[in-house]
Design a protein around this motif. Structure first.
Motif, PDB file in Angstrom:
ATOM      1  N   PHE A  73       6.607  25.714 -85.683  1.00  0.00           N
ATOM      2  CA  PHE A  73       8.031  26.137 -86.213  1.00  0.00           C
ATOM      3  C   PHE A  73       8.232  25.253 -87.107  1.00  0.00           C
ATOM      4  O   PHE A  73       8.512  24.068 -87.257  1.00  0.00           O
ATOM      5  CB  PHE A  73       9.118  26.195 -85.142  1.00  0.00           C
ATOM      6  CG  PHE A  73       8.639  26.747 -83.850  1.00  0.00           C
ATOM      7  CD1 PHE A  73       9.416  28.084 -83.883  1.00  0.00           C
ATOM      8  CD2 PHE A  73       8.056  26.218 -82.721  1.00  0.00           C
ATOM      9  CE1 PHE A  73       8.724  28.918 -82.885  1.00  0.00           C
ATOM     10  CE2 PHE A  73       7.805  27.219 -81.732  1.00  0.00           C
ATOM     11  CZ  PHE A  73       7.997  28.481 -81.673  1.00  0.00           C
ATOM     12  N   TYR A  91       5.560  30.087 -87.048  1.00  0.00           N
ATOM     13  CA  TYR A  91       6.759  30.929 -87.413  1.00  0.00           C
ATOM     14  C   TYR A  91       7.504  30.162 -88.361  1.00  0.00           C
ATOM     15  O   TYR A  91       8.102  28.948 -88.086  1.00  0.00           O
ATOM     16  CB  TYR A  91       7.561  30.870 -86.231  1.00  0.00           C
ATOM     17  CG  TYR A  91       6.978  31.538 -84.738  1.00  0.00           C
ATOM     18  CD1 TYR A  91       7.238  32.796 -84.489  1.00  0.00           C
ATOM     19  CD2 TYR A  91       6.220  30.703 -84.020  1.00  0.00           C
ATOM     20  CE1 TYR A  91       6.749  33.620 -83.386  1.00  0.00           C
ATOM     21  CE2 TYR A  91       5.455  31.451 -82.689  1.00  0.00           C
ATOM     22  CZ  TYR A  91       5.971  32.799 -82.853  1.00  0.00           C
ATOM     23  OH  TYR A  91       5.313  33.385 -81.523  1.00  0.00           O
ATOM     24  N   SER A  93      11.172  30.043 -90.318  1.00  0.00           N
ATOM     25  CA  SER A  93      12.257  30.522 -90.044  1.00  0.00           C
ATOM     26  C   SER A  93      13.054  30.841 -91.422  1.00  0.00           C
ATOM     27  O   SER A  93      12.783  29.892 -92.500  1.00  0.00           O
ATOM     28  CB  SER A  93      13.054  29.410 -89.203  1.00  0.00           C
ATOM     29  OG  SER A  93      12.207  29.486 -88.131  1.00  0.00           O
ATOM     30  N   ARG A 117      16.700  30.840 -86.584  1.00  0.00           N
ATOM     31  CA  ARG A 117      15.914  31.368 -85.667  1.00  0.00           C
ATOM     32  C   ARG A 117      16.109  30.694 -84.168  1.00  0.00           C
ATOM     33  O   ARG A 117      16.589  29.511 -84.403  1.00  0.00           O
ATOM     34  CB  ARG A 117      14.402  31.017 -85.884  1.00  0.00           C
ATOM     35  CG  ARG A 117      13.340  31.407 -84.963  1.00  0.00           C
ATOM     36  CD  ARG A 117      12.310  30.833 -85.113  1.00  0.00           C
ATOM     37  NE  ARG A 117      11.584  31.735 -86.181  1.00  0.00           N
ATOM     38  CZ  ARG A 117      10.911  32.601 -86.390  1.00  0.00           C
ATOM     39  NH1 ARG A 117      10.887  33.363 -85.389  1.00  0.00           N
ATOM     40  NH2 ARG A 117      10.504  33.055 -87.624  1.00  0.00           N
ATOM     41  N   LEU A 119      15.530  29.883 -80.577  1.00  0.00           N
ATOM     42  CA  LEU A 119      14.143  29.574 -79.561  1.00  0.00           C
ATOM     43  C   LEU A 119      14.440  29.368 -78.129  1.00  0.00           C
ATOM     44  O   LEU A 119      15.527  28.814 -77.958  1.00  0.00           O
ATOM     45  CB  LEU A 119      13.235  28.564 -80.058  1.00  0.00           C
ATOM     46  CG  LEU A 119      13.079  28.394 -81.319  1.00  0.00           C
ATOM     47  CD1 LEU A 119      12.136  26.988 -81.624  1.00  0.00           C
ATOM     48  CD2 LEU A 119      11.811  29.438 -81.277  1.00  0.00           C
ATOM     49  N   ILE A 126       7.528  30.573 -74.814  1.00  0.00           N
ATOM     50  CA  ILE A 126       8.226  30.513 -75.924  1.00  0.00           C
ATOM     51  C   ILE A 126       8.937  32.022 -76.361  1.00  0.00           C
ATOM     52  O   ILE A 126       8.139  33.003 -76.558  1.00  0.00           O
ATOM     53  CB  ILE A 126       7.658  30.018 -77.238  1.00  0.00           C
ATOM     54  CG1 ILE A 126       7.295  28.526 -76.912  1.00  0.00           C
ATOM     55  CG2 ILE A 126       8.996  29.990 -78.282  1.00  0.00           C
ATOM     56  CD1 ILE A 126       6.403  27.927 -77.848  1.00  0.00           C
ATOM     57  N   LYS A 127      10.069  32.323 -76.445  1.00  0.00           N
ATOM     58  CA  LYS A 127      10.744  33.296 -76.927  1.00  0.00           C
ATOM     59  C   LYS A 127      11.438  33.036 -78.228  1.00  0.00           C
ATOM     60  O   LYS A 127      12.080  32.192 -78.215  1.00  0.00           O
ATOM     61  CB  LYS A 127      11.739  34.031 -75.978  1.00  0.00           C
ATOM     62  CG  LYS A 127      10.948  34.357 -74.692  1.00  0.00           C
ATOM     63  CD  LYS A 127      12.154  35.278 -73.735  1.00  0.00           C
ATOM     64  CE  LYS A 127      11.360  35.328 -72.393  1.00  0.00           C
ATOM     65  NZ  LYS A 127      12.583  35.725 -71.283  1.00  0.00           N
ATOM     66  N   THR A 128      11.282  33.727 -79.200  1.00  0.00           N
ATOM     67  CA  THR A 128      12.186  33.551 -80.322  1.00  0.00           C
ATOM     68  C   THR A 128      12.480  34.789 -80.833  1.00  0.00           C
ATOM     69  O   THR A 128      12.228  35.785 -80.699  1.00  0.00           O
ATOM     70  CB  THR A 128      10.846  33.036 -81.508  1.00  0.00           C
ATOM     71  OG1 THR A 128      11.712  32.752 -82.733  1.00  0.00           O
ATOM     72  CG2 THR A 128       9.859  33.798 -81.649  1.00  0.00           C
ATOM     73  N   GLN A 129      13.783  34.712 -81.490  1.00  0.00           N
ATOM     74  CA  GLN A 129      14.459  35.814 -82.311  1.00  0.00           C
ATOM     75  C   GLN A 129      15.155  35.257 -83.653  1.00  0.00           C
ATOM     76  O   GLN A 129      15.677  34.013 -83.618  1.00  0.00           O
ATOM     77  CB  GLN A 129      15.495  36.204 -81.140  1.00  0.00           C
ATOM     78  CG  GLN A 129      16.555  37.347 -81.742  1.00  0.00           C
ATOM     79  CD  GLN A 129      17.574  37.418 -80.934  1.00  0.00           C
ATOM     80  OE1 GLN A 129      17.601  37.234 -79.618  1.00  0.00           O
ATOM     81  NE2 GLN A 129      18.842  38.119 -81.570  1.00  0.00           N
TER      82      GLN A 129
END
Length: 136
Positions: A73, A91, A93, A117, A119, A126-129
């Motif tokens: 990240f 990822y 960000s 982002r 987490l 791990i969920k990320t948006q």
């Protein structure tokens, strides 16, 4: 899941921190690594300007050599990007100030978009948006 934070403030991970990272990843099956600079390359104007981590290739080789699933990240490039290579998922960000246009021939700022982002992590997943805003 092992969580690791690296200091890249001098534009490098460095030999000492790389050795420490290798020791920390021994025997780990899954790791989330947080650092300012991306490790995997991005085909963007900012990557071509020399803003990349100086020892990126060495750190990339170290991580690929680990028997571990790694999620990286990072930021630094002021854009959204996701990349995969071998056991690494990266990822990048967005920035809360402005974005850099990802697909452009020259370095170009987008001052009308900003974001962050989110987490959600546990020991297995791990969920990320990404949340983006535009100035109106």
């Amino acid at each position: 899941m092992k969580r690791i934070f690296l200091d890249t403030s001098d534009n490098a991970v460095g030999d000492g921190q790389s050795k420490w990272l290798a020791r920390e990843l021994k025997g780990v099956k899954r790791a989330a690594i947080f650092l300012h600079h991306p490790i995997l390359p991005l085909d963007t104007p900012i990557d071509r300007t020399g803003a990349a981590l100086r020892d990126r290739d060495e750190v990339r080789s170290l991580l690929i050599g680990m028997d571990c699933r790694i999620s990286l990240f990072c930021g630094h490039y002021h854009m959204i990007d996701e990349a995969r290579e071998a056991n690494i998922r990266q990822y990048v960000s967005p920035a809360v100030s402005y974005q850099i246009v990802k697909h452009s021939e020259r370095l170009e700022a987008d001052t009308g978009t900003f974001g962050y982002r989110i987490l959600e992590m546990d020991e297995e997943e791990i969920k990320t948006q990404v949340v983006l805003f535009s100035k109106t």
